[in-house]
Design an enzyme around this catalytic site. Structure first.
Site, PDB file in Angstrom:
ATOM      1  N   LYS A 277     -48.180   5.986 -12.585  1.00  0.00           N
ATOM      2  CA  LYS A 277     -47.805   4.811 -13.372  1.00  0.00           C
ATOM      3  C   LYS A 277     -48.677   4.646 -14.608  1.00  0.00           C
ATOM      4  O   LYS A 277     -48.322   3.895 -15.525  1.00  0.00           O
ATOM      5  CB  LYS A 277     -47.857   3.552 -12.505  1.00  0.00           C
TER       6      LYS A 277
ATOM      7  N   HIS B 151     -51.637   7.202  -4.893  1.00  0.00           N
ATOM      8  CA  HIS B 151     -50.191   7.397  -4.763  1.00  0.00           C
ATOM      9  C   HIS B 151     -49.423   6.889  -5.978  1.00  0.00           C
ATOM     10  O   HIS B 151     -48.372   7.440  -6.311  1.00  0.00           O
ATOM     11  CB  HIS B 151     -49.666   6.737  -3.468  1.00  0.00           C
TER      12      HIS B 151
ATOM     13  N   ASP C 249     -47.304   1.287   1.847  1.00  0.00           N
ATOM     14  CA  ASP C 249     -47.007   0.978   0.450  1.00  0.00           C
ATOM     15  C   ASP C 249     -45.973  -0.140   0.363  1.00  0.00           C
ATOM     16  O   ASP C 249     -46.141  -1.124  -0.368  1.00  0.00           O
ATOM     17  CB  ASP C 249     -46.487   2.247  -0.236  1.00  0.00           C
TER      18      ASP C 249
END
Length: 211
Positions: free
Chosen positions: A69, A65, A148
């Site tokens: 990044k 997920h 999360d």
């Protein structure tokens, strides 16, 4: 464990596995956060009586997920102070970047791509990147959003201390119906009793399997 097999990257084609290796070396904190979120999602999937195939898909999506990044500057990922407006705008690109990386790979399920793209949408429609609202948000994304957030809250960050478990649970309650799907919050809090032992054993086990 069936879902992640013998390593967290077992189900990924070489290109995506290479990006995950980059993420591990660029921000080990982000990588291990993804491992924990995947493990938490398995508990949620079991509580929902999802099929093994659906749980595996859910875990794969949760594991990647934050893949986007890997494309962000290291100084943003490791900054020891809150992000400024410009940095936050860059940070908010990571769901789209992650979905784009997954689409460049071969054979990634569309449900996983959409889960990554929309895991920062909010139930009230004020999230990103698309401002989806309520059940417009993919089911897997709504589930991922809760686990999360929980793992992020109880983990130390360069710019803040970790919340206590009780504080994190209270934050989930406060966000229920605005940031989060109420059903997902209730479900997570119901299955939470299984979580602490997972934090002690399983992430360490998975990490050791990669070395």
């Amino acid at each position: 464990m069936q879902g992640l097999k013998h390593s967290p990257e077992a189900d990924y084609e070489p290109g995506i596995s290479a990006w995950l290796d980059v993420l591990l070396h660029k921000s080990s904190e982000t990588y291990h956060h993804c491992v924990r979120v995947a493990l938490l999602s398995e508990r949620m999937g079991q509580a929902l009586h999802m099929s093994r195939r659906s749980i595996d898909r859910l875990m794969r999506g949760c594991f990647v997920h934050d893949l986007g990044k890997v494309m962000l500057p290291r100084e943003i990922l490791t900054k020891k102070a809150p992000l400024n407006a410009k940095e936050w705008t860059i940070m908010k690109l990571h769901p789209l970047l992650g979905a784009d990386l997954l689409e460049l790979g071969k054979g990634m399920e569309p449900e996983v791509v959409e889960m990554v793209r929309h895991h920062h949408e909010r139930w009230d429609g004020t999230g990103y990147p698309s401002g989806l609202k309520g059940e417009e948000i993919p089911f897997y994304s709504r589930l991922c959003a809760v686990v999360d957030a929980f793992d992020s809250m109880i983990s130390d960050r360069p710019y803040r201390r970790a919340l206590t478990v009780q504080e994190a649970k209270e934050e989930l309650h406060r966000g229920s119906g605005t940031q989060f799907d109420r059903r997902m919050v209730r479900l997570f809090l119901d299955v939470y009793e299984e979580v602490p032992m997972m934090y002690v054993d399983r992430p360490l086990q998975l990490a050791s399997q990669r070395s």
